[in-house]
Scaffold this motif. Structure first.
Motif, PDB file in Angstrom:
ATOM      1  N   GLU A 292       0.840  -1.211   0.000  1.00 51.25           N
ATOM      2  CA  GLU A 292       0.000   0.000   0.000  1.00 51.25           C
ATOM      3  C   GLU A 292       0.869   1.252   0.000  1.00 51.25           C
ATOM      4  N   GLN A 293       1.962   1.216   0.758  1.00 49.89           N
ATOM      5  CA  GLN A 293       2.875   2.361   0.794  1.00 49.89           C
ATOM      6  C   GLN A 293       3.529   2.584  -0.568  1.00 49.89           C
ATOM      7  N   GLU A 294       3.965   1.517  -1.219  1.00 52.30           N
ATOM      8  CA  GLU A 294       4.585   1.639  -2.533  1.00 52.30           C
ATOM      9  C   GLU A 294       3.587   2.195  -3.544  1.00 52.30           C
ATOM     10  N   GLU A 295       2.349   1.747  -3.469  1.00 52.46           N
ATOM     11  CA  GLU A 295       1.314   2.253  -4.363  1.00 52.46           C
ATOM     12  C   GLU A 295       1.048   3.730  -4.110  1.00 52.46           C
ATOM     13  N   ALA A 296       1.061   4.133  -2.829  1.00 54.07           N
ATOM     14  CA  ALA A 296       0.842   5.539  -2.483  1.00 54.07           C
ATOM     15  C   ALA A 296       1.960   6.413  -3.046  1.00 54.07           C
ATOM     16  N   ILE A 297       3.214   5.936  -2.978  1.00 49.46           N
ATOM     17  CA  ILE A 297       4.339   6.704  -3.502  1.00 49.46           C
ATOM     18  C   ILE A 297       4.233   6.854  -5.015  1.00 49.46           C
ATOM     19  N   ARG A 298       3.876   5.769  -5.693  1.00 50.70           N
ATOM     20  CA  ARG A 298       3.725   5.842  -7.146  1.00 50.70           C
ATOM     21  C   ARG A 298       2.612   6.797  -7.546  1.00 50.70           C
ATOM     22  N   GLU A 299       1.510   6.756  -6.811  1.00 55.80           N
ATOM     23  CA  GLU A 299       0.401   7.657  -7.114  1.00 55.80           C
ATOM     24  C   GLU A 299       0.804   9.110  -6.886  1.00 55.80           C
ATOM     25  N   LEU A 300       1.565   9.354  -5.818  1.00 56.18           N
ATOM     26  CA  LEU A 300       2.034  10.713  -5.554  1.00 56.18           C
ATOM     27  C   LEU A 300       2.997  11.180  -6.635  1.00 56.18           C
ATOM     28  N   GLN A 301       3.872  10.290  -7.110  1.00 54.99           N
ATOM     29  CA  GLN A 301       4.793  10.646  -8.189  1.00 54.99           C
ATOM     30  C   GLN A 301       4.025  11.059  -9.441  1.00 54.99           C
ATOM     31  N   LYS A 302       3.015  10.281  -9.789  1.00 55.97           N
ATOM     32  CA  LYS A 302       2.215  10.590 -10.974  1.00 55.97           C
ATOM     33  C   LYS A 302       1.476  11.906 -10.807  1.00 55.97           C
ATOM     34  N   GLU A 303       0.835  12.071  -9.655  1.00 51.35           N
ATOM     35  CA  GLU A 303       0.046  13.286  -9.434  1.00 51.35           C
ATOM     36  C   GLU A 303       0.937  14.511  -9.303  1.00 51.35           C
ATOM     37  N   LEU A 304       2.140  14.318  -8.764  1.00 51.32           N
ATOM     38  CA  LEU A 304       3.067  15.437  -8.633  1.00 51.32           C
ATOM     39  C   LEU A 304       3.492  15.951 -10.001  1.00 51.32           C
ATOM     40  N   LYS A 305       3.760  15.026 -10.909  1.00 50.45           N
ATOM     41  CA  LYS A 305       4.133  15.423 -12.263  1.00 50.45           C
ATOM     42  C   LYS A 305       2.968  16.103 -12.967  1.00 50.45           C
ATOM     43  N   GLN A 306       1.770  15.538 -12.809  1.00 45.72           N
ATOM     44  CA  GLN A 306       0.588  16.141 -13.435  1.00 45.72           C
ATOM     45  C   GLN A 306       0.315  17.536 -12.877  1.00 45.72           C
ATOM     46  N   ALA A 307       0.496  17.689 -11.552  1.00 45.32           N
ATOM     47  CA  ALA A 307       0.239  18.992 -10.925  1.00 45.32           C
ATOM     48  C   ALA A 307       1.236  20.039 -11.414  1.00 45.32           C
ATOM     49  N   ARG A 308       2.478  19.634 -11.567  1.00 44.30           N
ATOM     50  CA  ARG A 308       3.488  20.583 -12.045  1.00 44.30           C
ATOM     51  C   ARG A 308       3.191  20.993 -13.484  1.00 44.30           C
ATOM     52  N   GLN A 309       2.841  20.033 -14.336  1.00 40.31           N
ATOM     53  CA  GLN A 309       2.485  20.355 -15.713  1.00 40.31           C
ATOM     54  C   GLN A 309       1.237  21.229 -15.762  1.00 40.31           C
ATOM     55  N   GLY A 310       0.277  20.931 -14.882  1.00 40.63           N
ATOM     56  CA  GLY A 310      -0.939  21.736 -14.823  1.00 40.63           C
ATOM     57  C   GLY A 310      -0.659  23.168 -14.416  1.00 40.63           C
ATOM     58  N   LEU A 311       0.279  23.351 -13.484  1.00 41.38           N
ATOM     59  CA  LEU A 311       0.616  24.709 -13.052  1.00 41.38           C
ATOM     60  C   LEU A 311       1.327  25.473 -14.155  1.00 41.38           C
ATOM     61  N   LEU A 312       2.214  24.804 -14.883  1.00 41.10           N
ATOM     62  CA  LEU A 312       2.890  25.457 -16.005  1.00 41.10           C
ATOM     63  C   LEU A 312       1.877  25.920 -17.049  1.00 41.10           C
ATOM     64  N   LEU A 313       0.908  25.047 -17.361  1.00 43.73           N
ATOM     65  CA  LEU A 313      -0.112  25.406 -18.348  1.00 43.73           C
ATOM     66  C   LEU A 313      -1.007  26.525 -17.825  1.00 43.73           C
ATOM     67  N   SER A 314      -1.437  26.422 -16.574  1.00 39.95           N
ATOM     68  CA  SER A 314      -2.344  27.439 -16.027  1.00 39.95           C
ATOM     69  C   SER A 314      -1.650  28.793 -15.912  1.00 39.95           C
ATOM     70  N   ARG A 315      -0.329  28.779 -15.676  1.00 39.22           N
ATOM     71  CA  ARG A 315       0.410  30.051 -15.607  1.00 39.22           C
ATOM     72  C   ARG A 315       0.323  30.776 -16.949  1.00 39.22           C
ATOM     73  N   ASN A 316       0.561  30.058 -18.036  1.00 38.51           N
ATOM     74  CA  ASN A 316       0.491  30.682 -19.358  1.00 38.51           C
ATOM     75  C   ASN A 316      -0.935  31.105 -19.691  1.00 38.51           C
ATOM     76  N   THR A 317      -1.903  30.241 -19.349  1.00 44.10           N
ATOM     77  CA  THR A 317      -3.309  30.561 -19.622  1.00 44.10           C
ATOM     78  C   THR A 317      -3.747  31.801 -18.856  1.00 44.10           C
ATOM     79  N   HIS A 318      -3.311  31.899 -17.600  1.00 42.29           N
ATOM     80  CA  HIS A 318      -3.689  33.050 -16.775  1.00 42.29           C
ATOM     81  C   HIS A 318      -3.099  34.334 -17.347  1.00 42.29           C
ATOM     82  N   THR A 319      -1.861  34.279 -17.797  1.00 41.44           N
ATOM     83  CA  THR A 319      -1.219  35.472 -18.368  1.00 41.44           C
ATOM     84  C   THR A 319      -1.950  35.929 -19.630  1.00 41.44           C
ATOM     85  N   ILE A 320      -2.250  34.972 -20.514  1.00 38.49           N
ATOM     86  CA  ILE A 320      -2.928  35.319 -21.763  1.00 38.49           C
ATOM     87  C   ILE A 320      -4.340  35.815 -21.497  1.00 38.49           C
TER      88      ILE A 320
END
Length: 431
Positions: free
Chosen positions: A333-361
């Motif tokens: 369960e711990q290993e699964e939690a770490i993998r899920e956090l890794q995936k969501e962390l990458k998605q969140a960072r990409q989402g913030l990069l996209l939202s930053r550009n969208t907000h500026t425009i």
């Protein structure tokens, strides 16, 4: 998370105020939710329960001392002899103390402390979950509020345009088609306002329920809240540093503490089958009456007893296997939690990069749309622009306002999401 420690149920800062629903900011919303949320009440109770368990484990080291008060009566009937009777009263103290148990009690204490660590980490994990849910509900409400404000502005602009068109028509400068088109735009703006009001009422009710407040008619959103800081923290970079940061995430720490607690319970179970050395002691007064003769004496009895379980290998192996399977399950369960956090962390960072550009425009688009609307209105008032040109500019401005509100909300969502996933969320100071 540091500031949110003072926002726990029962703390002084959680006193309910009559105007809590007025002029809500994100910080104020999170504070109220953390103060009222039943999941946090349950998590706090779980910590207190485990603290009591730790204390009980420590108390097991103390001697077991009891008061003894005993009355006995015997009667023997023998052939060729008269009946013999015996009555006795014993009063005293008895004590039992485990002198040596090969570390079993210490292992139990360590296991209880590990469970306490797990309960504390679980509370932090629940806080992050509650914060994330509150964030989504606040963003939905703030977006609905921004759309409502935009719809009100759109209606005012449409009404002003209709007044200019009517004045031009009455002064024989404009035509009736322009006036009717302007009036149509007013009706469309009124319908848009009604729709925005309905969306706001739904979002407001949902937010009020999530905050644990009775539905408040005067609940409003702070429109002056600044734009989110759109810097992208380097907390989603891959590597050893990221893995170490994820292992410190409350949800992972809670599972880690559970694994260590099971390990200590395995050790305590193994030691319980080795045996123990204990001290038994009794001291007291004994009064006997035998066939009418009375006698009394003082007793003091002590012995050291060693007990070693026999024929328990099957039980020990079954208990060991059970705990080992539990540990393996939690590790997975711990290993699964770490993998899920890794995936969501990458998605969140990409989402913030996209939202930053969208907000500026979206900000640039809003500024351009406002300027275009003012120019179209000036041209229409001067008689060199058409009503179609003006209404198109006003429609573009309405859309730009909605897009800007959505982009701002999404930027805030992605920023806080990234911090929550990484476990680095720092709640700002309360208002």
């Amino acid at each position: 998370m540091e500031q949110s420690k003072s926002w726990m149920p029962g703390t002084e800062s959680c006193a309910i105020k009559a105007d809590q629903g007025k002029n809500l900011s994100l910080t104020k919303t999170l504070q109220i939710v953390l103060c009222q949320h039943p999941q946090l009440v349950e998590a706090r109770a779980r910590i207190e329960e485990q603290m009591a368990e730790v204390n009980l484990s420590k108390l097991e080291r103390r001697p077991d001392v009891q008061t003894v008060l005993q009355y006995t009566a015997e009667k023997d009937r023998q052939a060729n002899f008269s009946d013999a009777t015996r009555k006795g009263v014993t009063a005293g103290l008895s004590a039992n103390w485990v002198l040596f148990d090969f570390g079993q009690q210490s292992a139990n204490i360590r296991a209880a402390n590990r469970q306490l660590d797990s309960a504390i980490a679980f509370e932090k994990s629940v806080s992050l979950t509650v914060l994330r849910e509150a964030l989504e509900q606040y963003i939905s409400a703030s977006t609905a509020w921004a759309n409502l404000v935009a719809a009100q502005k759109t209606l005012k602009i449409a009404q002003r345009t209709e007044e200019f068109a009517r004045a031009r028509y009455e002064s024989k400068v404009g035509n009736q088609i322009d006036q009717l088109q302007a009036k149509t735009a007013v009706h469309q703006a009124q319908l848009g306002l009604l729709q925005a009001q309905g969306e706001w009422e739904d979002a407001k009710t949902t937010l009020a329920v999530a905050m644990g407040l009775p539905e408040q008619k005067d609940l409003t959103i702070d429109s002056t809240e600044p734009d989110p800081a759109l810097d992208v923290p380097e907390i989603a970079e891959a590597g050893t540093a990221q893995m170490e940061r994820l292992r410190q995430h409350p949800s992972v720490k809670a599972l880690e503490s559970q694994i260590l607690a099971i390990e200590e319970r395995r050790e305590a179970s193994r030691l319980s089958y080795i045996g123990q050395v204990s001290l038994d002691f009794f001291t007291g007064r004994v009064n006997d009456e035998i066939s009418g003769f009375q006698a009394s004496r003082t007793n003091a009895i002590g012995n050291i007893r060693a007990s070693i379980p026999l024929f328990t290998s099957d039980i020990q192996q079954a208990q060991e296997l059970k705990l080992l399977k539990q540990q393996t399950s939690v590790q997975a369960e711990q290993e699964e939690a770490i993998r899920e956090l890794q995936k969501e962390l990458k998605q969140a960072r990409q989402g913030l990069l996209l939202s930053r550009n969208t907000h500026t425009i979206s900000n640039q688009l809003l500024n351009t749309a406002e300027l275009a609307q003012e120019m179209a209105l000036g041209r229409f008032k001067a008689g060199v622009g058409s009503i179609i040109e003006l209404l198109d500019a006003q429609t573009a401005l309405t859309n730009a306002r909605r897009q800007q509100a959505g982009a701002k909300a999404d930027a805030l969502r992605q920023q806080v999401r990234l911090l929550l996933v990484s476990g680095q969320f720092q709640s700002p100071a309360s208002n």
